[in-house]
Scaffold this motif. Structure first.
Motif, PDB file in Angstrom:
ATOM      1  N   UNK A   7       0.815  -1.210   0.000  1.00 15.71           N
ATOM      2  CA  UNK A   7       0.000   0.000   0.000  1.00 15.71           C
ATOM      3  C   UNK A   7       0.846   1.256   0.000  1.00 15.71           C
ATOM      4  N   UNK A   8       1.935   1.238   0.795  1.00 11.46           N
ATOM      5  CA  UNK A   8       2.808   2.401   0.876  1.00 11.46           C
ATOM      6  C   UNK A   8       3.498   2.664  -0.459  1.00 11.46           C
ATOM      7  N   UNK A   9       3.981   1.600  -1.107  1.00 11.98           N
ATOM      8  CA  UNK A   9       4.667   1.741  -2.399  1.00 11.98           C
ATOM      9  C   UNK A   9       3.711   2.267  -3.468  1.00 11.98           C
ATOM     10  N   UNK A  10       2.501   1.727  -3.477  1.00 10.96           N
ATOM     11  CA  UNK A  10       1.503   2.164  -4.456  1.00 10.96           C
ATOM     12  C   UNK A  10       1.149   3.628  -4.222  1.00 10.96           C
ATOM     13  N   UNK A  11       1.011   4.005  -2.953  1.00 11.97           N
ATOM     14  CA  UNK A  11       0.689   5.402  -2.640  1.00 11.97           C
ATOM     15  C   UNK A  11       1.791   6.340  -3.111  1.00 11.97           C
ATOM     16  N   UNK A  12       3.055   5.943  -2.910  1.00 14.67           N
ATOM     17  CA  UNK A  12       4.177   6.795  -3.331  1.00 14.67           C
ATOM     18  C   UNK A  12       4.163   6.994  -4.848  1.00 14.67           C
ATOM     19  N   UNK A  13       3.895   5.908  -5.583  1.00 16.08           N
ATOM     20  CA  UNK A  13       3.818   6.018  -7.052  1.00 16.08           C
ATOM     21  C   UNK A  13       2.681   6.945  -7.455  1.00 16.08           C
ATOM     22  N   UNK A  14       1.552   6.779  -6.802  1.00 18.49           N
ATOM     23  CA  UNK A  14       0.386   7.609  -7.094  1.00 18.49           C
ATOM     24  C   UNK A  14       0.675   9.081  -6.779  1.00 18.49           C
ATOM     25  N   UNK A  15       1.207   9.342  -5.599  1.00 19.69           N
ATOM     26  CA  UNK A  15       1.481  10.712  -5.180  1.00 19.69           C
ATOM     27  C   UNK A  15       2.514  11.375  -6.095  1.00 19.69           C
ATOM     28  N   UNK A  16       3.580  10.636  -6.437  1.00 16.70           N
ATOM     29  CA  UNK A  16       4.612  11.185  -7.325  1.00 16.70           C
ATOM     30  C   UNK A  16       4.018  11.545  -8.686  1.00 16.70           C
ATOM     31  N   UNK A  17       3.151  10.676  -9.198  1.00 14.74           N
ATOM     32  CA  UNK A  17       2.535  10.913 -10.509  1.00 14.74           C
ATOM     33  C   UNK A  17       1.677  12.161 -10.485  1.00 14.74           C
ATOM     34  N   UNK A  18       0.838  12.311  -9.467  1.00 10.55           N
ATOM     35  CA  UNK A  18      -0.045  13.476  -9.386  1.00 10.55           C
ATOM     36  C   UNK A  18       0.735  14.762  -9.118  1.00 10.55           C
ATOM     37  N   UNK A  19       1.835  14.661  -8.361  1.00 10.05           N
ATOM     38  CA  UNK A  19       2.660  15.845  -8.118  1.00 10.05           C
ATOM     39  C   UNK A  19       3.327  16.313  -9.407  1.00 10.05           C
TER      40      UNK A  19
END
Length: 208
Positions: A166-178
């Motif tokens: 979950x943490x890894x997926x969130x980081x990918x998601x957050x980086x993409x949106x940023x």
């Protein structure tokens, strides 16, 4: 020198220039409009091919089919030859269709990105899956208001190259949106597929 001309000579001079301008404008318009129409038509064909998930080479098949039936279909049209000529000029080769689809995708992505930036708030839905190559991917959908219309769009398909906690997926998601300059603080709700990595109480995506 215009200053040395009489009033009558000036009128004649400007009248001649106006005729030349109109003549050039007519030539330019005659050249430009068909080209614009042909380009627009090729985008419509590319959109249709992409929407139905057909091979890029389908454009050439469609053109052949157009030409095959046009002689009979437009037999009673006075401008039949002009119609057939226009179909012949239609650029829908494999490479052209590919370029058109990429431009359509870029335009759509830019519009969605802009709408999300302007939205006061939005909700997201996440679906994690694995493609036929074995790569994990995260589909991110967003629901937001654009003007007076509520929209639901696929914002991004993120390829997950590392671990899928979950943490890894969130980081990918957050980086993409940023990188897209979309404010995460505007998210008001999150819907997931219910996978443990999404809803885990310790390191699940929702907990981040």
């Amino acid at each position: 020198n215009l200053a040395s001309l009489t009033e009558e000579e000036k009128k004649e001079y400007f009248s001649q220039k106006l005729k030349e301008y109109k003549s050039q404008a007519t030539v330019f318009k005659t050249f430009l409009i068909p080209k614009n129409n042909i380009t627009a038509a090729s985008f419509h064909v590319a959109h249709c091919i992409a929407r139905h998930g057909k091979p890029l080479s389908e454009g050439e098949f469609l053109k052949e089919a157009f030409l095959e039936c046009s002689a009979a279909l437009f037999a009673d049209f006075k401008e039949k030859d002009l119609i057939i000529k226009r179909i012949n000029e239609l650029a829908i080769s494999r490479n052209t269709i590919k370029e058109r689809i990429l431009r359509l995708d870029e335009n759509t992505s830019s519009q969605i990105n802009y709408d999300l930036k302007c939205a006061e708030m939005y909700s997201i839905a996440l679906d994690e899956s694995t493609d036929i190559s074995g790569y994990a991917q995260l589909a991110v959908f967003a629901r937001y208001k654009s003007g007076n219309i509520m929209r639901e769009e696929l914002v991004k398909l993120i390829i997950l190259t590392g671990r899928t906690t979950g943490l890894d997926v969130f980081k990918e998601f957050a980086d993409t949106f940023m990188k897209m300059n979309i404010d995460l603080q505007k998210i008001v709700s999150v819907t997931t597929d219910g996978a443990p990595s999404m809803i885990g109480k310790n390191i699940g995506f929702i907990q981040q």
